[in-house]
Write an enzyme that holds these catalytic residues in place. Structure first.
Site, PDB file in Angstrom:
ATOM      1  N   TYR A 163      -5.818   8.541  -9.329  1.00 46.89           N
ATOM      2  CA  TYR A 163      -5.254   7.290  -8.824  1.00 46.89           C
ATOM      3  C   TYR A 163      -6.213   6.139  -9.117  1.00 46.89           C
ATOM      4  O   TYR A 163      -5.795   5.074  -9.580  1.00 46.89           O
ATOM      5  CB  TYR A 163      -4.991   7.401  -7.326  1.00 46.89           C
ATOM      6  CG  TYR A 163      -4.457   6.136  -6.695  1.00 46.89           C
ATOM      7  CD1 TYR A 163      -3.115   5.799  -6.816  1.00 46.89           C
ATOM      8  CD2 TYR A 163      -5.293   5.277  -5.983  1.00 46.89           C
ATOM      9  CE1 TYR A 163      -2.611   4.633  -6.252  1.00 46.89           C
ATOM     10  CE2 TYR A 163      -4.805   4.111  -5.413  1.00 46.89           C
ATOM     11  CZ  TYR A 163      -3.467   3.791  -5.550  1.00 46.89           C
ATOM     12  OH  TYR A 163      -2.971   2.635  -5.005  1.00 46.89           O
TER      13      TYR A 163
ATOM     14  N   SER B  97      -5.446  -1.964  -6.688  1.00 49.40           N
ATOM     15  CA  SER B  97      -5.876  -1.396  -5.407  1.00 49.40           C
ATOM     16  C   SER B  97      -7.351  -1.689  -5.262  1.00 49.40           C
ATOM     17  O   SER B  97      -8.056  -1.936  -6.252  1.00 49.40           O
ATOM     18  CB  SER B  97      -5.638   0.124  -5.391  1.00 49.40           C
ATOM     19  OG  SER B  97      -6.313   0.728  -4.296  1.00 49.40           O
TER      20      SER B  97
END
Length: 317
Positions: free
Chosen positions: A176, A164
């Site tokens: 995350y 990401s």
């Protein structure tokens, strides 16, 4: 002087463009295993590669997701259920893949499965949610890769890990980000360890895209629930006004997510089919023109840019 520099840069990009247009031969004989194909990037990539003639082995978390995917693709595509947090499920999927690919080996492994819930501050997260994010996004990637690696090595194939842009610039959704930084590190290490085996490793770093992970209603409800369950002293430290303002910022960000998932799956496809795949792919305009440039700025300046719109906690100094 400047003319020579411009000419040199232009020549570099022309040569890169030419190299990257060269396609691997006999794609119709190549097997690609993709995790997280119930929806989002994995689902679209499975359909995209199937349409191109590759032999897709799609792993879905649910049988319903697998059935829906089979109904949208050719008979070449085959599915298996896989929970990347369970070693026995990974072992069963690996054996299933081995039976399909035989002595040819596995050309492509795409680690796409991931979760990002809830989107909150680190102090608002409970340990169970934190551990689940790490199990799926990082430990699952490592376990699936190491289990499938002998098959990929046999084919001298490709491993594509979906990270990401938050694996390059961490500024919210703390755990995350940690999981995606881990994916980046694991990919870099693996690329260096496997360079003499002919295996190529690529990292795809999407920006903000509208998938099941970024579903507006679900994400906001999970955020509310996380705040509701936060300890009293945490709520007093930040205050309701902080939560309301932060909630609005996240909502605005989710509403701005791109719907063009092909920007990501095209990167994945290129990493699997090009003779000269890139080491990293930044997918999305926000990734290319905001987050990547910010990642090279001095830390203090990057901190200011990323947090200048954040609210001030109730008990801030």
């Amino acid at each position: 002087m400047w003319l020579y520099l411009v000419a040199f840069v232009g020549l570099y990009y022309l040569l890169r463009w030419y190299r990257e247009r060269q396609v691997v031969s006999h794609l119709q004989d190549k097997y690609v295993f993709i995790t997280g194909c119930d929806s989002g990037f994995g689902n679209l990539l499975a359909r995209q590669l199937d349409a191109r003639g590759l032999r897709v082995l799609a792993a879905c978390l649910t049988e319903k997701g697998a059935e829906e995917l089979r109904g949208q693709t050719s008979d070449r595509l085959e599915t298996v259920t896989l929970d990347v947090t369970k070693m026995e499920s990974i072992a069963a999927a690996t054996q299933w893949v081995k039976e399909h690919v035989g002595d040819r080996g596995l050309w492509g492994l795409v680690n796409n499965a991931g979760v990002t819930k809830p989107v909150t501050l680190c102090e608002w997260l409970n340990m169970e949610d934190s551990m689940n994010i790490l199990k799926v996004n990082l430990i699952g990637v490592i376990q699936v890769t190491l289990s499938m690696l002998p098959l990929v090595r046999r084919a001298r194939g490709r491993i594509v890990n979906v990270s990401s842009i938050l694996g390059r610039v961490a500024f919210f959704a703390g755990v995350y980000c940690i999981s995606k930084y881990g994916v980046e590190a694991f990919s870099d290490i693996l690329r260096r360890e496997l360079q003499h085996f002919g295996v190529k490793i690529s990292i795809v770093e999407p920006g903000y895209f509208r998938t099941g992970m970024t579903n507006l209603t679900r994400s906001l409800e999970e955020m509310k629930q996380s705040w509701k369950e936060a300890p009293k002293h945490i709520k007093e430290t930040y205050g309701q006004q902080y939560f309301d303002a932060f909630y609005s910022i996240i909502k605005e960000g989710l509403l701005g997510c791109s719907t063009n998932l092909n920007l990501v799956t095209d990167c994945m496809e290129h990493a699997l089919t090009s003779v000269y795949p890139r080491t990293r792919y930044s997918a999305g305009w926000d990734a290319k023109f905001f987050f990547i440039p910010v990642s090279y700025l001095p830390t203090s300046l990057a901190d200011y840019i990323l947090t200048r719109s954040w609210p001030k906690p109730a008990q801030a100094v």
